[in-house]
Each structure stands twice: as C-alpha cells, then as structure tokens.
Enzyme design. Structure first.
Site, short mmCIF file in Angstrom:
data_model
loop_
_atom_site.label_atom_id
_atom_site.label_comp_id
_atom_site.label_asym_id
_atom_site.label_seq_id
_atom_site.Cartn_x
_atom_site.Cartn_y
_atom_site.Cartn_z
N ASP A 53 4.95 -5.48 9.44
CA ASP A 53 6.00 -5.09 10.40
C ASP A 53 5.92 -5.93 11.67
O ASP A 53 6.94 -6.34 12.22
CB ASP A 53 5.86 -3.61 10.78
CG ASP A 53 6.20 -2.68 9.62
OD1 ASP A 53 6.52 -3.17 8.52
OD2 ASP A 53 6.13 -1.45 9.82
N ARG A 98 0.84 -1.20 0.00
CA ARG A 98 0.00 0.00 0.00
C ARG A 98 0.87 1.24 0.00
O ARG A 98 1.77 1.37 0.81
CB ARG A 98 -0.83 0.00 1.29
CG ARG A 98 -2.27 -0.03 1.07
CD ARG A 98 -3.10 -0.12 2.28
NE ARG A 98 -2.64 0.38 3.56
CZ ARG A 98 -3.45 0.78 4.52
NH1 ARG A 98 -4.75 0.77 4.31
NH2 ARG A 98 -2.99 1.17 5.67
N THR A 151 -1.34 7.52 -0.73
CA THR A 151 -2.62 7.38 -1.45
C THR A 151 -3.46 6.22 -0.92
O THR A 151 -4.64 6.12 -1.24
CB THR A 151 -2.35 7.10 -2.94
OG1 THR A 151 -1.67 5.82 -3.03
CG2 THR A 151 -1.47 8.17 -3.58
N ASP A 209 0.65 -2.46 11.89
CA ASP A 209 1.07 -2.90 10.56
C ASP A 209 1.41 -4.38 10.63
O ASP A 209 2.41 -4.77 11.24
CB ASP A 209 2.28 -2.07 10.11
CG ASP A 209 2.69 -2.40 8.68
OD1 ASP A 209 2.92 -3.60 8.40
OD2 ASP A 209 2.79 -1.49 7.86
C1 PRP Z 1 -1.15 -4.51 4.50
C2 PRP Z 1 -1.93 -5.80 4.68
C3 PRP Z 1 -2.79 -5.82 3.44
C4 PRP Z 1 -3.04 -4.35 3.19
C5 PRP Z 1 -4.46 -4.04 3.58
O1 PRP Z 1 -0.11 -4.73 3.62
O2 PRP Z 1 -1.13 -6.93 4.83
O3 PRP Z 1 -2.18 -6.43 2.33
O4 PRP Z 1 -2.13 -3.62 4.00
O5 PRP Z 1 -4.79 -2.72 3.32
P1 PRP Z 1 -5.92 -2.33 2.27
O6 PRP Z 1 -7.10 -3.18 2.54
O7 PRP Z 1 -6.16 -0.87 2.58
O8 PRP Z 1 -5.37 -2.51 0.89
P2 PRP Z 1 0.94 -3.59 3.24
O9 PRP Z 1 0.54 -2.96 1.95
O10 PRP Z 1 1.19 -2.67 4.39
O11 PRP Z 1 2.23 -4.45 2.92
P3 PRP Z 1 3.09 -5.42 3.85
O12 PRP Z 1 2.26 -6.66 4.07
O13 PRP Z 1 4.30 -5.68 3.05
O14 PRP Z 1 3.37 -4.70 5.15
N1 URA Z 2 -2.52 -2.79 6.84
C1 URA Z 2 -2.06 -3.18 8.05
O1 URA Z 2 -1.06 -3.91 8.13
N2 URA Z 2 -2.70 -2.76 9.14
C2 URA Z 2 -3.79 -1.97 9.10
O2 URA Z 2 -4.34 -1.64 10.15
C3 URA Z 2 -4.26 -1.58 7.83
C4 URA Z 2 -3.62 -2.01 6.72
#
Ligand code: PRP
Ligand code: URA
Length: 207
Positions: A202, A103, A107, A199
C-alpha cells in the site's frame, strides 16, 4: 545470528528512516525503496561465484573475472516490485521470475495468485526480493517453490525483518543467507512489523 546480515550502512539507514515515516507519500516511498534496494542486493551478491577470464585492456593482457552462474531475480508481488529496479541496476542481465502472494488478513497465511518462475532453476543463483519478512510465511512459500524447481542457492533480500520471520525462515532454510536493513522489535497482533513501516504494498502503490 548465523547467515543473517544486517546492512548497517549510513545511506541505507537514512533512507530506511524516510521509508518508515508515515508522512512519506507513495511516490517518494517507491523512489526510496528503489534506491535502497541496490545496496541491499549489492551486499547480498558480494560472494556470487566467479571464474577467472583473460582480458585484453587497451594496453595489455590481464586477468579478470566473470560471474560463473546465471542470476535469477524473483520479486514477490506486489511490494517487491518496488525493489526490482534497484536490483536490476546492479544485475541488468539477470533473468526475472515473478511470484504473486497475498497474505490472508485473517489467517496471515500467504495465498498464491501468480507463478511466473522458470521450471528448472538448477543453473541459477536466485535472489529473492520481498521488502517485509513478517511471519515468514510468504518467503517460505516462495522458497519452497524455488527448491521444488531445483534451486540450489537462494539469497533472501528484505528491507525489514521481524525476529519471528527470521526464526521461521532460518528453521526452514538454515543454509540460505538472509539480508535485511533492520531487524525490528516484534509483530503485533495483526501480523505487522513494529515499529515497521506499515503495509509495504500500500505504501508503494498508494492503495
Ligand atoms: C506483504 C509483504 C510480504 C508479506 C510478508 O505482502 O510484501 O510479501 O506481506 O508477510 P509474511 O512474512 O507474514 O508472509 P502482502 O501479502 O501484504 O501483499 P502486497 O505486497 O500485495 O501488499
Ligand atoms: N506485510 C507488510 O507489508 N507489512 C508488515 O508490517 C507485515 C507484513
């Protein structure tokens, strides 16, 4: 809500509380996410299509069943990597495709960085894994790719969902079931689920 199942199971809910706890270190977070994913996928695959088969037990012939369609598990990187082991405990023979989406923090739109999903998906029951359904952007982008590749059946499996994400996913894929351990209150201004767990990527990997 139609086609949305909240897995209200005592063990799942107890592990979810540990996952939410800010004091849970990343090694424990990863273990808990792995443990909780098996019952989530168990519920999500409860009605996979089956066919009957004749079997010979050590004592006699009888009727049993076999899954009638192949299963493809698709974790959205990174965070859903923490769900894959739990899913494979239940479905060790399933094929696994990988989607990489991150994400954009400004945005909140998902940006692609990996597509390792088979080209033709018509023969599969697809189980899409992503612990967090926040705005729904990532799950929708992943679902659209799967449909473009011919997927007819997608089950969305999440640990936590925001009402906003459920509404968006429901609108785009009204007939695809969504499974989650909880539906939280709302998204904050940064697009995080509240109360949530922070997150997920993380928390899983420490950075
Ligand atoms: C997080 C999570 C989802 C996404 C959800 O991933 O694991 O994939 O956010 O958010 P959304 O419903 O608003 O799209 P992130 O993009 O932070 O990547 P990561 O798993 O590498 O931390
Ligand atoms: N992605 C995450 O990892 N946590 C949130 O709360 C939303 C999106």
């Amino acid at each position: 809500m139609k086609n949305v199942t909240v897995i209200n199971h005592s063990v799942v809910q107890a592990k979810l509380a540990e996952l939410r706890d800010v004091k849970t270190p990343h090694a424990d977070f990863r273990r808990l996410l792995d443990e909780v994913s098996a019952p989530l996928v168990y519920e999500a695959t409860r009605d996979l299509p089956i066919k009957s088969r004749r079997i010979q037990t050590p004592l006699t012939k009888t009727e049993g069943v076999a899954l009638s369609r192949e299963v493809l598990i698709v974790p959205i990187l990174r965070a859903a990597l923490g769900m894959l082991g739990g899913a494979q405990t239940l479905l060790p023979e399933a094929l696994v495709g990988f989607i990489g989406l991150a994400r954009n923090e400004d945005t909140l739109q998902p940006e692609w960085y990996l597509d390792k999903v088979p080209r033709r998906l018509g023969r599969f029951e697809v189980v899409l894994l992503d612990p967090m359904l926040a705005t729904g952007g990532s799950a929708i982008a992943a679902g659209e790719l799967l449909v473009q590749r011919g997927a007819k059946s997608i089950r969305f499996v999440h640990l936590l969902a925001a009402p906003e994400g459920i509404r968006a996913l429901r609108k785009r894929f009204p007939n695809s079931p969504i499974f989650t351990a909880a539906i939280d209150s709302h998204l904050n201004d940064d697009g995080y689920i509240v109360p949530g767990l922070g997150d997920a990527g993380d928390r899983c990997f420490g950075c």
